[in-house]
Design an enzyme around this catalytic site. Structure first.
Site, short mmCIF file in Angstrom:
data_model
loop_
_atom_site.label_atom_id
_atom_site.label_comp_id
_atom_site.label_asym_id
_atom_site.label_seq_id
_atom_site.Cartn_x
_atom_site.Cartn_y
_atom_site.Cartn_z
N TYR A 105 53.16 0.17 48.64
CA TYR A 105 52.77 0.56 47.29
C TYR A 105 53.54 -0.28 46.28
O TYR A 105 54.74 -0.07 46.09
CB TYR A 105 53.05 2.05 47.09
CG TYR A 105 52.62 2.56 45.74
CD1 TYR A 105 51.28 2.86 45.49
CD2 TYR A 105 53.53 2.73 44.70
CE1 TYR A 105 50.87 3.32 44.25
CE2 TYR A 105 53.13 3.18 43.46
CZ TYR A 105 51.80 3.48 43.24
OH TYR A 105 51.39 3.93 42.01
N GLN B 43 54.23 -1.13 42.86
CA GLN B 43 54.18 -0.83 41.43
C GLN B 43 55.38 -1.44 40.72
O GLN B 43 55.24 -2.29 39.85
CB GLN B 43 54.13 0.68 41.20
CG GLN B 43 54.19 1.08 39.72
CD GLN B 43 53.95 2.57 39.53
OE1 GLN B 43 52.95 3.13 39.99
NE2 GLN B 43 54.88 3.24 38.86
N THR B 44 56.58 -1.03 41.10
CA THR B 44 57.79 -1.49 40.45
C THR B 44 57.91 -3.02 40.48
O THR B 44 57.53 -3.66 41.46
CB THR B 44 59.01 -0.89 41.18
OG1 THR B 44 58.83 0.52 41.24
CG2 THR B 44 60.29 -1.21 40.47
N SER C 2 60.86 2.17 35.74
CA SER C 2 60.27 3.43 35.28
C SER C 2 59.13 3.24 34.29
O SER C 2 58.18 4.00 34.28
CB SER C 2 61.35 4.28 34.61
OG SER C 2 62.36 4.57 35.53
N ARG D 290 86.18 22.62 47.08
CA ARG D 290 85.29 21.47 47.17
C ARG D 290 84.12 21.72 48.11
O ARG D 290 83.03 21.25 47.88
CB ARG D 290 86.09 20.23 47.60
CG ARG D 290 87.00 19.76 46.46
CD ARG D 290 87.82 18.55 46.86
NE ARG D 290 88.96 18.89 47.69
CZ ARG D 290 89.70 18.01 48.35
NH1 ARG D 290 89.39 16.73 48.31
NH2 ARG D 290 90.74 18.39 49.06
N GLY E 22 91.36 11.26 55.72
CA GLY E 22 91.24 9.97 56.39
C GLY E 22 90.01 9.84 57.27
O GLY E 22 89.25 8.88 57.14
N THR F 249 68.04 7.84 41.61
CA THR F 249 67.37 6.79 40.84
C THR F 249 65.87 6.72 41.08
O THR F 249 65.10 6.58 40.13
CB THR F 249 68.01 5.41 41.19
OG1 THR F 249 69.40 5.47 40.89
CG2 THR F 249 67.37 4.31 40.37
N GLU G 104 61.89 7.51 41.94
CA GLU G 104 60.91 8.51 41.49
C GLU G 104 61.32 9.14 40.16
O GLU G 104 61.15 10.34 39.96
CB GLU G 104 60.71 9.60 42.56
CG GLU G 104 60.52 9.11 43.99
CD GLU G 104 59.33 8.20 44.17
OE1 GLU G 104 58.50 8.07 43.25
OE2 GLU G 104 59.23 7.56 45.25
N ASP H 280 64.48 8.11 37.21
CA ASP H 280 65.93 8.16 37.11
C ASP H 280 66.39 9.54 36.60
O ASP H 280 65.81 10.09 35.67
CB ASP H 280 66.40 7.07 36.14
CG ASP H 280 67.89 7.12 35.90
OD1 ASP H 280 68.61 6.49 36.68
OD2 ASP H 280 68.32 7.82 34.96
#
Lengths: 688, 688
Positions: free
Chosen positions: B146, B148-149, B155, B352, B420, B441, B443, B445
């Site tokens: 495909y 496109q870009t 975008s 975390r 580590g 990024t 589909e 940003d």
């Protein structure tokens, strides 16, 4: 092979755009560069060494990302050796050598030689040991590594499982790995390269009169040969190897090593501070134990110094590329023929990149401060004065944690801000990201070492509470005593009034917040006697706040003292304000709960940040130029100095990519992979 | 070769530790797994397919990290083809095929075939085109991509530079790349694999009566052959290649493509919604233009659905490893013989990992909701009702941005929390990190598409303001109308009272904050008419807050309706509270400035989070077990189900690392790299 793409030009001329950006700012790049990077003639050395490296095919980075990990080590070793030959050929001194390593930009299999290996022998060996080993090390007659970390233990040196048992009969130590987890692990240069190692092991001595019972005397460093000098095979009783692929560090052979009752002579134990009498078996100690921590503090100081240049690299790429890249017309503009906006003109891009640009300067001035503090403390120590060690240790821990977090996260923020091409190999950020992500962990995990800062600050606050009103003994003491005096009558300050930022109020606010958080920690731990582990998150935040205050303080102190042209110093002052207000906005509630800043100022932060970014924007390209990062180091199509972004991206894809020389067979009904080879995929199966 | 390490055991028995962890929690893993993953028989399909893949040598992941990037593509293509053969051999359906791709865990050169390539033909081709192309696509007789870009535009589809000029004489389109930046770029599978492409180009038609002047009619998709079906060489007038190494996606040949006046027939333009009359040259349009966005929304929906399993993988590794890993004794304990603490028992590690564990469930329920919303909207559209498209588009944009940011950042947070070994190849997080970092990024940003959410919300708020008091037309309208009614008399709520969290108050607080930020955006943009670009940062925050409210809402709605054992539902409820309060604490000031939550509740957040984590901790291992991620997919020494962390790390290093089969020459005075080969480094130079 020439083709029709040879004559195509990009729709946007990146070179013209960057030229216009540079034209549009009155900052003198040379002046600012010299202000930042004059120490030890860095700029002129760098310029000379880049020229040398660019001429050597071995130092070309063009195909680096196409190499397998084993090939990356081959290349790393080849370069390490070549670099040592360049030292001889060009008469480079140690400073030059370090710059060459920095420009080569990979972890060298020789990296430990002049750092932890040499430093440990130099600092912990006795006179005899130094006289014997140091010339061999300096000449690279032997290649050394530093084997402390183990498979089962990293930060906690006391948990080291490798044992060195003294045998009074043979006058030897027997080095042994009782468990699999005792395997040395991660040790740089050990996997395939090193001939010798410093091995840190628990020293076991026979108990008096009971020769089968042993007592541990803590961990000690031993210098031992690990590979045969002719065959380069591990000596009998030693298993060594490379630990395999990692997140980064592809060029470095981080290793593992196990010992099976391996015997080394009495002279192997480094004996400057601890001596074992080979005849009596008696252990004696001399010297201040804090000295042994010197090399860790030194390594952390270097890491802090280095963070600015790492972040500057990512920011350089991001600023140059987003100044060139165009995307979308202004939504409010009715004129459809208006050119698209530079991506860097969008506040949503600015807010990710420009505070990081400001951060490079904040990191710089604190790196300089750490360098000074380290040298001053060393001088004091040599004169027998150990009082400043605690401060140095605390500062180096807190700043190592904060600065490497800022730089590591900053690289990724810059990468993402560049959209699609930021994910491509032409960004120049693939390798730096992979390698630098080690830094939040090595030399003290960024979350763990903040305990050391908090413990120091609680101690300082305790003493300030106890001796209130006496003469402060240092800056922290003064800050805390002042805090204790003011806290009952303190009201929050305005850091923004109308459109004006108040620099002194900013510094004041960061100091107050740090002191208030120190006091809260003191209260929880000392007054309320809460368990240490229940406070860890709070203590981590305290360390960060205190370290932020150091960055703010150092940056501000420089602003009032530098002599530099007005435009440049204005830009630096804007960077100071941006770094400060952005940091404040990120943790705004803590400035409110500590009563440091008024609510109206906190509400005004987003708009103030927007206008600071608008002020800095026209100077952004020249500000990153001032970091003087050569294209050779950047290795980035997006960030190259001349702005030829698209030409370079296309060149890398169309002319440098080896994959494009092969034609494949996409037909799923056949197992053949390379068209016409009839290989049935065997060549790839053989590698699995 | 046997050696003395064969008999060594780790000092800590990871298997026993994990067994004890599992013993210590009453959660039924099977029950929770089925609750989470029953759709389409996912669990049983996965179990079967794992067995098949584990038997195929080609699908072994053991040496993957030692391959060069070109070899990774070879392997990727070999696997893509083999997978298609497995489909035939085992009679797998599409659902099975997707699970096999998921388990193989790399971007396949065939990935676009059944996604963007097939979808575009299916959705935008007319009946004739579909009848011609779809069987070829489904059978993989042709391989598609495909395109496109472009190099210069991602975008902004309107900025596409490739042109397709209609030639009324020959009844052909001439596809042409006027600039280097017009080069198609990034297009998956195009570089070396594809035979065909969807090419998106600006359609140029001759102006009436002026055959040398052209008018643009926007971008249109063309389906064209790009490579010869026998030689697999690019057709004449086309340049194609692979763009080279990237941050991730090593197995995928993302490509570039340029056209030199390349002619394609009239039938190449996909003509379901736009038809060009070949005789008259007239362009007609039919159907709702919003339909074309369907495939983008579909892709985003899938990305949102997938985020939970990505994050669950990282959390699975982190929870299992940190439950096993020991480090330091309790600082407050005087007993030196006490065992060291599991790393997961430190609050600084919990903070975390455990909020991310909670986030996996938050992502799950919203992924399910998106799936339902997508299907419901599609049904409405098929019935000619387009009213829900705007909501779907807004939700899919905001959630794509939030969910991929949470997952991408979460992987790295987990990696760093493992110290580590988290930097080592045995973490299993090296590849997932590199690949998944594309998601913030692609589909759309993550910073850019939040504008679409904000625009939608401003519109909804404008309409709510205008028609206050009327019957709400949907949930957002109800939220906004309620907000407008209440805002003058609203007081902040307590989300924590004593030690109790109030779930309803939490939901209320997130809703109120979202509505208040929407109202502020409406005021800035509509009432004060501020420039759109000056509001971008504010609008981004609004999108995030609104999307967080969606996650909270969906998670909460499930809690009150599921029938599941008490222990398990308690654990889920704790996860809900933890996700909510952690999210609140991260942006606490916005809950205070929007008047959503009382200051005393905000002050109580850190302690409430600590106690929630203590509640969840004993169940952590079983909670991650419930995500049912097979060891084959994890490919992680640290995260393996049986807990044999150290045995596996050692095995990878000592028995699987090809670098350890070669002996090197570290002597810098010689250029020889492999000892005894006398090669002078030539083999590596040849690759540079």
């Amino acid at each position: 092979m020439p083709d029709f793409s040879d004559h195509l030009k990009p729709a946007e001329d990146g070179a013209a755009i960057l030229a216009a950006e540079r034209e549009g700012s009155a900052i003198s790049v040379q002046e600012l560069s010299e202000h930042l990077l004059s120490r030890n003639d860095f700029l002129s050395r760098q310029a000379q060494i880049v020229k040398v490296l660019e001429k050597e095919k071995l130092f070309s980075k063009k195909q680096q990302m196409n190499l397998s990990r084993p090939d990356r080590y081959y290349l790393g070793l080849a370069r390490a050796k070549a670099l040592r030959r360049l030292v001889e050929r060009h008469g480079w001194d140690h400073e030059d050598y370090k710059i060459a390593e920095y420009l080569t930009d990979e972890m060298s299999p020789f990296h430990l030689q002049l750092t932890m290996f040499a430093t440990t022998v130099q600092e912990q060996g006795n006179d005899e040991q130094r006289a014997y080993w140091m010339p061999k090390i300096t000449n690279f007659d032997i290649v050394g590594c530093y084997a402390q970390t183990e498979l089962g233990h990293g930060s906690n040196v006391r948990g080291i499982e490798t044992i060195a048992t003294w045998d009074p009969k043979t006058k030897e130590f027997e080095i042994h790995s009782p468990y699999l987890t005792a395997s040395k692990w991660w040790n740089g240069g050990m996997g395939r390269t090193a001939t010798h190692a410093i091995v840190v092991a628990q020293l076991l001595l026979p108990q008096n009169g009971e020769p089968t019972k042993y007592t541990s005397h803590g961990h000690q460093p031993f210098i031992i040969q690990i590979r045969d000098s002719k065959t380069h095979q591990p000596l009998s009783g030693v298993i060594i190897g490379d630990i395999g692929p990692k997140y980064g560090y592809a060029s470095m052979d981080n290793g593992y090593m196990l010992f099976d009752h391996f015997r080394v002579p009495h002279s192997a134990m480094l004996s400057r501070y601890v001596q074992l009498n080979a005849e009596t078996g008696a252990l004696t100690k001399q010297g201040h134990p804090a000295l042994v921590y010197g090399s860790l503090t030194y390594v952390r100081t270097n890491i802090i110094m280095h963070a600015r240049l790492i972040l500057a690299r990512a920011v350089t790429v991001a600023v140059r590329y987003t100044a060139i890249r165009r995307q979308f017309r202004d939504r409010d503009s009715k004129d459809l023929n208006r050119p698209e906006l530079a991506v860097l003109d969008y506040p949503t891009v600015q807010i990710r990149i420009l505070p990081l640009l400001a951060t490079t300067f904040a990191l710089h001035y604190t790196g300089e401060m750490m360098y000074t503090l380290y040298n001053r403390t060393r001088d004091s120590i040599e004169k027998g004065n150990f009082s400043a060690i605690a401060e140095l240790h605390s500062a180096s821990s807190g700043l190592k944690s904060l600065c490497t977090t800022l730089a590591a996260d900053g690289i990724e923020t810059c990468r993402r801000a560049m959209g699609g091409h930021g994910f491509g190999g032409g960004s120049g950020l693939v390798g730096i990201n992979a390698d630098y992500l080690s830094k939040p962990t090595v030399e003290g995990d960024n979350w763990m070492i903040t305990q050391q800062v908090a413990a120091y600050l609680i101690k300082k606050m305790t003493s300030a509470v106890e001796k209130q009103g006496t003469l402060p003994i240092d800056a922290t003491d003064a800050l805390f005593q002042n805090y204790l005096e003011e806290r009952s009558r303190k009201s929050p300050v305005d850091v923004i009034r109308g459109n004006e930022m108040d620099d002194n109020a900013i510094v004041e606010a960061f100091k107050w917040r740090a002191a208030d958080l120190s006091y809260r920690a003191y209260k929880s731990r000392i007054a309320e006697k809460k368990p240490w582990n229940s406070l860890l998150i709070q203590l981590h935040k305290l360390s960060r706040a205190f370290s932020e205050q150091i960055l703010i303080n150092n940056f501000h102190a420089v602003l009032s003292s530098i002599s530099i042209s007005k435009t440049t110093s204005n830009a630096l002052r804007n960077c100071f304000c941006l770094y400060a207000l952005y940091t404040m906005d990120t943790d705004s509630r803590s400035f409110s709960t500590t009563n440091a800043v008024t609510s109206s100022s906190l509400d005004a932060l987003p708009d103030a940040i927007l206008s600071l970014m608008a002020e800095i924007r026209p100077h952004a390209v020249k500000l990153v130029d001032s970091w003087a990062i050569p294209d050779y180091l950047l290795d980035s199509a997006l960030g190259r100095y001349d702005g030829k972004v698209y030409e370079d991206l296309y060149d890398r894809a169309h002319r440098q990519n080896p994959l494009n020389k092969v034609t494949f067979n996409p037909d799923w009904r056949t197992e053949e992979i390379v068209l016409g080879s009839g290989d049935g995929g065997k060549s790839i199966l053989a590698k699995l």
